[in-house]
Structure formats: structure tokens, C-alpha cells
Motif scaffolding. Structure first.
Motif, short mmCIF file in Angstrom:
data_model
loop_
_atom_site.label_atom_id
_atom_site.label_comp_id
_atom_site.label_asym_id
_atom_site.label_seq_id
_atom_site.Cartn_x
_atom_site.Cartn_y
_atom_site.Cartn_z
N ARG A 1 1.14 10.93 1.09
CA ARG A 1 -0.27 10.73 1.40
C ARG A 1 -1.16 11.32 0.32
O ARG A 1 -0.88 12.38 -0.23
CB ARG A 1 -0.62 11.38 2.75
N ILE B 1 -10.48 6.50 -2.11
CA ILE B 1 -9.33 5.89 -1.45
C ILE B 1 -9.82 5.20 -0.19
O ILE B 1 -10.55 5.78 0.62
CB ILE B 1 -8.24 6.94 -1.13
N TRP C 1 0.81 -1.20 0.00
CA TRP C 1 0.00 0.00 0.00
C TRP C 1 0.86 1.26 0.00
O TRP C 1 0.51 2.27 -0.63
CB TRP C 1 -0.94 0.02 1.21
N LYS C 2 1.98 1.21 0.68
CA LYS C 2 2.87 2.37 0.71
C LYS C 2 3.33 2.74 -0.70
O LYS C 2 3.42 3.92 -1.06
CB LYS C 2 4.08 2.09 1.61
N PRO D 1 -7.89 3.47 2.68
CA PRO D 1 -6.51 3.27 3.14
C PRO D 1 -6.17 1.80 3.37
O PRO D 1 -6.92 1.05 4.00
CB PRO D 1 -6.47 4.05 4.46
N LEU E 1 -7.10 2.36 -4.21
CA LEU E 1 -6.91 3.69 -4.74
C LEU E 1 -7.54 3.73 -6.11
O LEU E 1 -7.17 2.96 -7.00
CB LEU E 1 -5.41 4.03 -4.85
N GLU F 1 0.11 4.14 -2.68
CA GLU F 1 -0.27 5.50 -2.30
C GLU F 1 0.79 6.52 -2.70
O GLU F 1 0.51 7.70 -2.83
CB GLU F 1 -0.53 5.59 -0.80
#
Length: 533
Positions: free
Chosen positions: A408, A423, A365-366, A425, A429, A369
Motif C-alpha cells: 500500500r 494517489i 492497479w495491484k 486508488p 499514481l 501500487e
């Protein structure tokens, strides 16, 4: 009296239109901090949900051109802020602005609103109305409509607004940083009076508590009167850049120079044109009466160089709360993604890909995003660059808008030529395309866990064609999907820790390999990334 000139303890109920835009998104938290209650009127309330102040403000759905929604939003309101305009919505945008302002003024009167506050443009003295740019002419007319209404109005008139993420600042910054030698239009010699965004917000907040007998326009500006050439020279000095050489060329009309600005800066020609047209005539303040009602503290309004320094620091520290691109691009598609797989709205083409990921969902996810901007799109950099340039030449936004924040994202953020539509989290996305297309397009990226408990990356590109040209477009680019979308899925998985098996490589190295490019050399006085706004 409070330090800012407001009656101590006065708590008002304020309506803010344009809260998803550059000024409106910054005004809301300022009003809240001043102790007021805030209601936001937005066509797409979801765009505001991820703002830090979202839980403290009320958001209602509506549009300033819709009488019923404006009437509902006005109920119980003391002060109504009008921070929208229809620029770029078509050749009849002046008619739209006029109609919306009349609806707003009439419904404010019907609801018993105590004051309307409007931020317009500073217009030149002694210039016939027909000689003004359509942009300035329309803004002036909207102000006149509010001043003619029975509701007391404060009309603030500003020229160039300097702040991190403002269109004027972006245009100035990129022109100066990217062109050590500039062939410029003759309007670089036109005098103007820039103002820092902090002072604009201070005057907007202070206008809420003006006495009821104040019903007038105010010129607002900083202490410096400069030509655009002066501003570029002083920007170079503040940013620590070598001396810039500027050669004015009178043959560059506002239309031509707007395309020139669109190619050199992230600001598209459609927005650059009204900015450059506004610079044809001298726009300086002829009074500073606003200080009678919103007193200036020592050192305020901010000098131009200090406003520049603050804006650059915000960019450098990735503390840009709103950008010129925060508002939707005029003419860009706004239809939500159809959620029904058998959507009745017509054809919906789809390209879906899956990749196992040898990393946690959090690591995946990092990467998801952090996509876009300086980080790139993890496949065929040349193909993405060419698509961005084609979009710019077609009058679109191109890839240069970058990101507001390096790590972010929030709903409503612009992301190169996409906009964040949804989005979740750690999971989803969804991006909606704002490039010029014969149809509507979305890109979805998921961080998932499969039935065996392993991390999986899933990616969907969807396209709803418009007419025969839309179908032809999809099938003409379909052969390249394996390279663009397939490479994208593969490299995102690899960047997350992936399938290459090289677990000993540093994360930065893996990401750089996945991008297929090398790090750019940065000027020591420049922000870490030219797209972190």
C-alpha cells in the motif's frame, strides 16, 4: 491519576508541527488515543490525508516561518508541539531555525497557549558551544528560545532514537547487516545513551499535562549507555547475524564517514552527516527528572536490546507507520504538477505510453501500487541501479529508500528516489522525482478502461527543465526512453496478467519475469525485504 501520570479526564487541544515527519506522524495517534484533540500544521496538508488518523485530526496549511499561518494555527490551542527543524535547507539553516522558533514562541504567547513541548538533541556537558556540530548547536538554541519565552516549555533532549524506520536505526541496521567486516570512524568508541521511540512518544504525550510551574529541559534516554561499536555488536546478536569485525580508523572525519554511510545505507550523506557529527562527543543523560512527571512503568524505559527487537519485528511484519524519509528531503522539488496542458510556466516535456492489459483494472492497479522497492521498476534494472548510484554520488537519496509498506502507498510516502504526490486508488499514481535533476520531473501511472471496455495501462513521464542544462538533460536521455519507459509499460502490463498470453503462469512468476531479475536470497533472521520500512 491515570496510569501514565496524566490527570484523569483532562482533554487538551494540541497543535502538532512536523506531523508528516517520523516522530510527528507517530505522536498524533498517541495524543488522540490519550483523549486529546489534535490540529496539525503542515505546508502540504495533502500529505497527511491517507494516514489512518487523518479523519480524527484537524489539518491546517501553514509554515513555522510564516507568522500569519502560525498565529491562525495557535488559536484555541492548549499545548503546542514543535517537531520541525531546518537542517539541510542551506548554509543558513541555523538562522531559519532561530527565526522559526521565535515566531512559534511569540505566537504561542499571543494565543494564550499553556505549554510548548519541543524534542531536541542531547548535548554533551562541558563542550564549548562553538565545538558542537551545527545540528546540535541549532537544536540547543531552539530549546533555549522556548525556555526564555513567557510560555512554560518542556524541552526533551534525546540522543539516538531506536525505532522501526528511524534514521538512527536504519543507519545502524544497514551498517551491521551489510558489512561483516567494517572499517569505521573513531566515533564508534564514543558513548551515547539510546532511547526507544516508544519511550520518546510516552514522554512527549506526558509532557502535555505537566504542571504550569514546570519550565525546563529534561534529558531522556534508555537504561543502557553504549558506544556505537557496542550497538552494532548487540544489533548483530539480536538479529541473529554472525559476529561482526570492527576496525576503527581515525582518519575518517564526520564529513568522509557521512559519505561512507550514504553509500552503504539508505540514509543519504546530507542526513548522515549531522548524525555522525553528533557522535563526536559523549552524550549521556545526567538526570532522569522526567520520571517525576511522567512515571516509568516496570521495564520502562525499554532496554536497548528490547527496543531493537521491537523495531525489527515491526520491519519484519511490514508495520512501519512512519520512516525517517516520511518528511520531504531538504532541497528536493516541491512544486505540484502543472495540470494545464498548455502550462504557462515554461517548457514541459512529455513521454506518454499506452498498453492494453489482458486483466482486470484491479489486477493492474495491484501491480501499479506495488511498484518500487524490492519489486523494482519493471524495466532495465541495471539502468535504474546506475541512475540510483549516480544520484547517491551527487548527494541525492538514490534508490535505497525503498517502500514503507510492501503493498500500500499513501500520499507523501517516499518510494526510492520518488515521492507519492497523488494517489487515486484503482486509477492514478503520481510520483514526483526527488533525485538530483536540472528541473522538475513526475511519473504518472493510470489503470483505465478504454472505449471498448478493455483494461488499459497509461503512463506519462513529464519534465520541466531548469535552464539550458535542463533542456540538454532531457534530450540527452530521450534516446533511452524507449528502453526504460517503453519496457516499463510493457512489463507492467505483462505482470498484471498481460499481453504475453501465458495465463497459466503464476502471478509471482509473471511478476518476476517482468522485473527481469531473480529473487534475492534472504537471511533467515532478516526482514523479508530490506526496503520494507
Amino acid at each position: 491519576m491515570a496510569a501514565d501520570g496524566q490527570p484523569a479526564g483532562q482533554r487538551l487541544h494540541c497543535l502538532v508541527t512536523g506531523a508528516s515527519g517520523y516522530i510527528g506522524g507517530r505522536l498524533v495517534p498517541e495524543l488522540l488515543e490519550a483523549g486529546h484533540r489534535v490540529r496539525c500544521l503542515a505546508r502540504s496538508p495533502g500529505k497527511l490525508r491517507d494516514h489512518p488518523w487523518a479523519a480524527e485530526a484537524e489539518t491546517v496549511r501553514g509554515d513555522v516561518t510564516d507568522t500569519e499561518s502560525v498565529a491562525a494555527a495557535m488559536r484555541g490551542i492548549d499545548v503546542a508541539y514543535y517537531l520541525v527543524h531546518a537542517l539541510g535547507t542551506g548554509s543558513r539553516f541555523e538562522d531559519t531555525d532561530r527565526a522559526a522558533a521565535r515566531i512559534f514562541a511569540e505566537q504561542a504567547r499571543a494565543a494564550g497557549v499553556r505549554r510548548i513541548v519541543y524534542l531536541g538533541g542531547l548535548t554533551p556537558r562541558g563542550v564549548p558551544e562553538e565545538s558542537l556540530s551545527p545540528h546540535l548547536r541549532s537544536r540547543a538554541e531552539v530549546g533555549e528560545i522556548f525556555l526564555a519565552s513567557p510560555v512554560p516549555a518542556t524541552v526533551l533532549r534525546a540522543a539516538v532514537v531506536i525505532g522501526s524506520g528511524s534514521a538512527s536505526f536504519e543507519m545502524l541496521r544497514y551498517l551491521t547487516e551489510r558489512l561483516p567486516v567494517m572499517v569505521t570512524p573513531s566515533w564508534v568508541h564514543t558513548r551515547t545513551q539510546p532511547i526507544g521511540v516508544r519511550d520518546v512518544l510516552r514522554y512527549l504525550v506526558g509532557s502535555a499535562t505537566m504542571p504550569d510551574d514546570v519550565d525546563r529541559a529534561f534529558d531522556i534516554g534508555g537504561p543502557d549507555v553504549l558506544t556505537y561499536r557496542d550497538m552494532m555488536t548487540r544489533y548483530a546478536s539480536v538479529a541473529g547475524l554472525p559476529r561482526r569485525f570492527i576496525v576503527p580508523v581515525p582518519v575518517l572525519t564526520p564529513r568522509l564517514s557521512s559519505h561512507w554511510v550514504g553509500l552503504v545505507t539508505p540514509v543519504p550523506a546530507s542526513l548522515a552527516r549531522p548524525l555522525t557529527e553528533s557522535l563526536r562527543h559523549e552524550v549521556v543523560c545526567h538526570e532522569h527528572d522526567i520520571a517525576q512527571y511522567v512515571p516509568d512503568a516496570p521495564g520502562r524505559p525499554l532496554p536497548f536490546d528490547e527496543a531493537l527487537s521491537l523495531a525489527l519485528r515491526r520491519v519484519r511484519e511490514a508495520q512501519v507507520s512512519t520512516r525517517w524519509s516520511s518528511a520531504s528531503v531538504p532541497g528536493a522539488p516541491s512544486d505540484p504538477l502543472p495540470t494545464d496542458p498548455d502550462w504557462a510556466g515554461g517548457s514541459l516535456y512529455e513521454d506518454e505510453r499506452h498498453r492494453p492489459v489482458d486483466a482486470s483494472r484491479e489486477a493492474l492497479w495491484k501491480v501499479v501500487e506495488g511498484i518500487g522497492g524490492e519489486n523494482g521498476w519493471y524495466s532495465s534494472p541495471l539502468a535504474w541501479a546506475v541512475r540510483g548510484w549516480l544520484d547517491r554520488f551527487a548527494g541525492g537519496v538514490g534508490l535505497r529508500r525503498g517502500r514503507r509498506d510492501t503493498e500500500r502507498l499513501r500520499v507523501g510516502d517516499s518510494l526510492d528516489f520518488w515521492r507519492v504526490e497523488e494517489i487515486e486508488p484503482g486509477h492514478l499514481l503520481r510520483l514526483r522525482a526527488e533525485m538530483r535533476l536540472p528541473g522538475l520531473a513526475w511519473l504518472e501511472m493510470y489503470a483505465e478502461t478504454d472505449d471498448d471496455g478493455r483494461t488499459r495501462y497509461r503512463q506519462r513521464a513529464l519534465f520541466h527543465p531548469r535552464g539550458l542544462l535542463g533542456h540538454a538533460y532531457w534530450w540527452s536521455v530521450a534516446p533511452f526512453h524507449a528502453v526504460v519507459f517503453g519496457g516499463m509499460a510493457r512489463n507492467i502490463a505483462r505482470a498484471a496478467g498481460g499481453t504475453s498470453g501465458r495465463r497459466s503462469a503464476s502471478r509471482a512468476t509473471r511478476i518476476q519475469r517482468a522485473r527481469g531479475g531473480r529473487r534475492k536470497r534472504q537471511h533467515p533472521a532478516s526482514p523479508a525485504s530490506p526496503h520494507q520500512e
